[in-house]
Design a protein around this motif. Structure first.
Motif, PDB file in Angstrom:
ATOM      1  N   PHE A   9       0.827  -1.201   0.000  1.00 35.84           N
ATOM      2  CA  PHE A   9       0.000   0.000   0.000  1.00 35.84           C
ATOM      3  C   PHE A   9       0.867   1.259   0.000  1.00 35.84           C
ATOM      4  O   PHE A   9       0.628   2.202  -0.760  1.00 35.84           O
ATOM      5  CB  PHE A   9      -0.929  -0.027   1.212  1.00 35.84           C
ATOM      6  CG  PHE A   9      -1.558   1.293   1.559  1.00 35.84           C
ATOM      7  CD1 PHE A   9      -2.234   2.062   0.601  1.00 35.84           C
ATOM      8  CD2 PHE A   9      -1.485   1.789   2.866  1.00 35.84           C
ATOM      9  CE1 PHE A   9      -2.820   3.280   0.929  1.00 35.84           C
ATOM     10  CE2 PHE A   9      -2.057   2.998   3.195  1.00 35.84           C
ATOM     11  CZ  PHE A   9      -2.726   3.747   2.236  1.00 35.84           C
ATOM     12  N   VAL A  10       1.923   1.293   0.837  1.00 40.17           N
ATOM     13  CA  VAL A  10       2.786   2.464   0.924  1.00 40.17           C
ATOM     14  C   VAL A  10       3.481   2.732  -0.404  1.00 40.17           C
ATOM     15  O   VAL A  10       3.559   3.887  -0.862  1.00 40.17           O
ATOM     16  CB  VAL A  10       3.820   2.273   2.054  1.00 40.17           C
ATOM     17  CG1 VAL A  10       4.888   3.361   1.998  1.00 40.17           C
ATOM     18  CG2 VAL A  10       3.131   2.277   3.415  1.00 40.17           C
ATOM     19  N   VAL A  11       3.995   1.679  -1.048  1.00 37.94           N
ATOM     20  CA  VAL A  11       4.696   1.858  -2.324  1.00 37.94           C
ATOM     21  C   VAL A  11       3.725   2.328  -3.405  1.00 37.94           C
ATOM     22  O   VAL A  11       4.038   3.235  -4.192  1.00 37.94           O
ATOM     23  CB  VAL A  11       5.400   0.560  -2.736  1.00 37.94           C
ATOM     24  CG1 VAL A  11       5.971   0.681  -4.154  1.00 37.94           C
ATOM     25  CG2 VAL A  11       6.509   0.219  -1.749  1.00 37.94           C
ATOM     26  N   LEU A  12       2.530   1.745  -3.462  1.00 40.17           N
ATOM     27  CA  LEU A  12       1.553   2.165  -4.469  1.00 40.17           C
ATOM     28  C   LEU A  12       1.094   3.603  -4.207  1.00 40.17           C
ATOM     29  O   LEU A  12       0.901   4.379  -5.163  1.00 40.17           O
ATOM     30  CB  LEU A  12       0.350   1.214  -4.471  1.00 40.17           C
ATOM     31  CG  LEU A  12      -0.737   1.502  -5.509  1.00 40.17           C
ATOM     32  CD1 LEU A  12      -0.166   1.511  -6.946  1.00 40.17           C
ATOM     33  CD2 LEU A  12      -1.879   0.488  -5.404  1.00 40.17           C
ATOM     34  N   ALA A  13       0.965   3.972  -2.948  1.00 36.38           N
ATOM     35  CA  ALA A  13       0.582   5.353  -2.629  1.00 36.38           C
ATOM     36  C   ALA A  13       1.666   6.320  -3.082  1.00 36.38           C
ATOM     37  O   ALA A  13       1.368   7.472  -3.440  1.00 36.38           O
ATOM     38  CB  ALA A  13       0.341   5.489  -1.125  1.00 36.38           C
ATOM     39  N   LEU A  47      -8.929   2.006  -0.556  1.00 41.34           N
ATOM     40  CA  LEU A  47      -7.734   2.829  -0.361  1.00 41.34           C
ATOM     41  C   LEU A  47      -7.448   3.705  -1.571  1.00 41.34           C
ATOM     42  O   LEU A  47      -6.831   4.767  -1.426  1.00 41.34           O
ATOM     43  CB  LEU A  47      -6.529   1.930  -0.088  1.00 41.34           C
ATOM     44  CG  LEU A  47      -6.581   1.122   1.208  1.00 41.34           C
ATOM     45  CD1 LEU A  47      -5.469   0.074   1.217  1.00 41.34           C
ATOM     46  CD2 LEU A  47      -6.470   2.039   2.416  1.00 41.34           C
ATOM     47  N   PHE A  48      -7.859   3.251  -2.742  1.00 41.50           N
ATOM     48  CA  PHE A  48      -7.555   3.963  -3.987  1.00 41.50           C
ATOM     49  C   PHE A  48      -8.803   4.085  -4.843  1.00 41.50           C
ATOM     50  O   PHE A  48      -9.648   3.190  -4.869  1.00 41.50           O
ATOM     51  CB  PHE A  48      -6.486   3.211  -4.792  1.00 41.50           C
ATOM     52  CG  PHE A  48      -5.157   3.110  -4.102  1.00 41.50           C
ATOM     53  CD1 PHE A  48      -4.230   4.140  -4.200  1.00 41.50           C
ATOM     54  CD2 PHE A  48      -4.837   1.978  -3.357  1.00 41.50           C
ATOM     55  CE1 PHE A  48      -3.007   4.044  -3.564  1.00 41.50           C
ATOM     56  CE2 PHE A  48      -3.618   1.877  -2.719  1.00 41.50           C
ATOM     57  CZ  PHE A  48      -2.694   2.907  -2.815  1.00 41.50           C
ATOM     58  N   ASP A  49      -8.900   5.218  -5.514  1.00 49.37           N
ATOM     59  CA  ASP A  49      -9.846   5.373  -6.628  1.00 49.37           C
ATOM     60  C   ASP A  49      -9.097   4.995  -7.887  1.00 49.37           C
ATOM     61  O   ASP A  49      -8.004   5.527  -8.155  1.00 49.37           O
ATOM     62  CB  ASP A  49     -10.341   6.821  -6.718  1.00 49.37           C
ATOM     63  CG  ASP A  49     -11.291   7.179  -5.587  1.00 49.37           C
ATOM     64  OD1 ASP A  49     -12.094   6.296  -5.199  1.00 49.37           O
ATOM     65  OD2 ASP A  49     -11.213   8.315  -5.094  1.00 49.37           O
ATOM     66  N   ARG A  50      -9.656   4.071  -8.671  1.00 48.73           N
ATOM     67  CA  ARG A  50      -8.963   3.592  -9.864  1.00 48.73           C
ATOM     68  C   ARG A  50      -9.873   3.786 -11.071  1.00 48.73           C
ATOM     69  O   ARG A  50     -11.067   3.533 -10.998  1.00 48.73           O
ATOM     70  CB  ARG A  50      -8.628   2.107  -9.764  1.00 48.73           C
ATOM     71  CG  ARG A  50      -8.025   1.639  -8.430  1.00 48.73           C
ATOM     72  CD  ARG A  50      -8.175   0.115  -8.337  1.00 48.73           C
ATOM     73  NE  ARG A  50      -7.563  -0.491  -7.188  1.00 48.73           N
ATOM     74  CZ  ARG A  50      -8.093  -0.568  -5.976  1.00 48.73           C
ATOM     75  NH1 ARG A  50      -9.261   0.029  -5.738  1.00 48.73           N
ATOM     76  NH2 ARG A  50      -7.486  -1.200  -5.014  1.00 48.73           N
ATOM     77  N   LEU A  57      -5.387   8.194  -4.175  1.00 53.02           N
ATOM     78  CA  LEU A  57      -5.766   7.797  -2.828  1.00 53.02           C
ATOM     79  C   LEU A  57      -7.162   8.306  -2.489  1.00 53.02           C
ATOM     80  O   LEU A  57      -7.537   9.440  -2.825  1.00 53.02           O
ATOM     81  CB  LEU A  57      -4.781   8.361  -1.799  1.00 53.02           C
ATOM     82  CG  LEU A  57      -3.447   7.645  -1.653  1.00 53.02           C
ATOM     83  CD1 LEU A  57      -2.455   8.533  -0.921  1.00 53.02           C
ATOM     84  CD2 LEU A  57      -3.625   6.326  -0.915  1.00 53.02           C
ATOM     85  N   THR A  58      -7.937   7.475  -1.810  1.00 47.85           N
ATOM     86  CA  THR A  58      -9.205   7.931  -1.259  1.00 47.85           C
ATOM     87  C   THR A  58      -8.927   8.740   0.004  1.00 47.85           C
ATOM     88  O   THR A  58      -7.808   8.783   0.519  1.00 47.85           O
ATOM     89  CB  THR A  58     -10.099   6.733  -0.902  1.00 47.85           C
ATOM     90  OG1 THR A  58      -9.451   5.963   0.127  1.00 47.85           O
ATOM     91  CG2 THR A  58     -10.346   5.853  -2.117  1.00 47.85           C
TER      92      THR A  58
END
Length: 294
Positions: A9-13, A47-50, A57-58
């Protein structure tokens, strides 16, 4: 909750791109997407809007991110510390030693450990050889530095050194003016020594020395530590025989006199119970061998 998923999650953020994040994490992009979805199900919110054009990030994702970063950092620190423990770079080792080792190789060993593995914590205790074996069997000590031969053979032993012996006499003793004497010169002298049940190896070696010279030591006073014996010699209570390295204990009132060639040598050995093994202990044993030149 798996810390690994929080790290994803941290890396994708940070990247806000599944392809780049997957490359940084060295996993396939579909696998990353599945892990993020599994985390979202566990958390109960997205966690994410895709969409096809972007990843963002939401509000919930932005709120969770600081805690996730902290957890991920702690995980990385944990893994680094685990690697140090696995490699013998960290951990505590309980070492017992005979007092005379303080004047021989023990200081060199402690300096070597501090230089080569500064993350190791050492708990160091002075203890005579036979007591060390009991402490090893009770798992109160990890490694002992003893004077063989021993009353009871240890489970494992590495011989580190052998030393010549010297006589310690009061400064005003008739023998104090000599550089070297024959061991037979000590035949009529009152001795200060360890009790045989306390320092078996030391006692055996001194008796061997005297036996080679044709006499048995006349022991009038006993002591439990080498510095106590030297103090008693300084007080004029008798003479003693100690390893040559004890010359560095330059106590006023004592003179050290060499002994002419004799087969008697006082050894120093590392002993341990191999059934109680762990990396830091094995590392210290290896370093003891290195200091001894083995």
């Amino acid at each position: 909750m798996e810390a690994r998923r929080l790290r994803y999650f941290v890396v994708l953020a940070d990247e806000l791109h599944f392809g780049r994040a997957a490359a940084r994490l060295h996993i396939a992009q579909p696998a990353l997407s599945q892990q993020i979805k599994a985390l979202e199900r566990r958390l109960g919110f997205a966690l994410f809007d895709r969409d096809r054009r972007r990843v963002a990030l939401t509000r919930e994702g932005r709120a969770l991110l600081p805690a996730a970063v902290q957890t991920s950092t702690q995980e990385q620190r944990l893994m680094v510390e685990a690697a140090r423990i696995r490699d013998g770079e960290a951990g505590e080792v309980r070492v017992a030693f005979v007092g005379s080792a303080l004047y021989g190789m023990l200081p060199d060993l402690l300096r070597h450990i501090r230089s080569a593995a500064p993350g190791l914590r050492l708990s160091v205790r002075e203890m005579e050889s036979d007591a060390q074996l009991e402490a090893l069997r009770a798992d109160d000590v990890d490694i002992g530095l003893v004077r063989p031969p021993l009353r009871h053979e240890p489970l494992d032993m590495l011989r580190l050194a052998e030393e010549e012996l010297v006589a310690a006499v009061p400064y005003d003793h008739p023998l104090a003016g000599y550089e070297v004497i024959a061991p037979s010169s000590l035949a009529d002298e009152p001795f200060v020594l360890f009790r045989p049940e306390i320092g078996t190896g030391f006692w055996t070696t001194v008796v061997q020395l005297c036996g080679e010279a044709g006499f048995a030591p006349r022991v009038e006073h006993y002591a439990e530590h080498v510095h106590t014996m030297i103090g008693m010699v300084a007080s004029g209570l008798g003479i003693t025989v100690v390893p040559a390295s004890v010359r560095s204990l330059a106590l006023a009132g004592v003179r050290y006199v060499g002994l002419s060639p004799t087969a008697a040598r006082l050894g120093l050995a590392a002993v341990w119970d191999p059934t109680h093994g762990f990396p830091a202990k094995r590392r210290v044993i290896r370093m003891a061998g290195e200091v001894a030149g083995l």
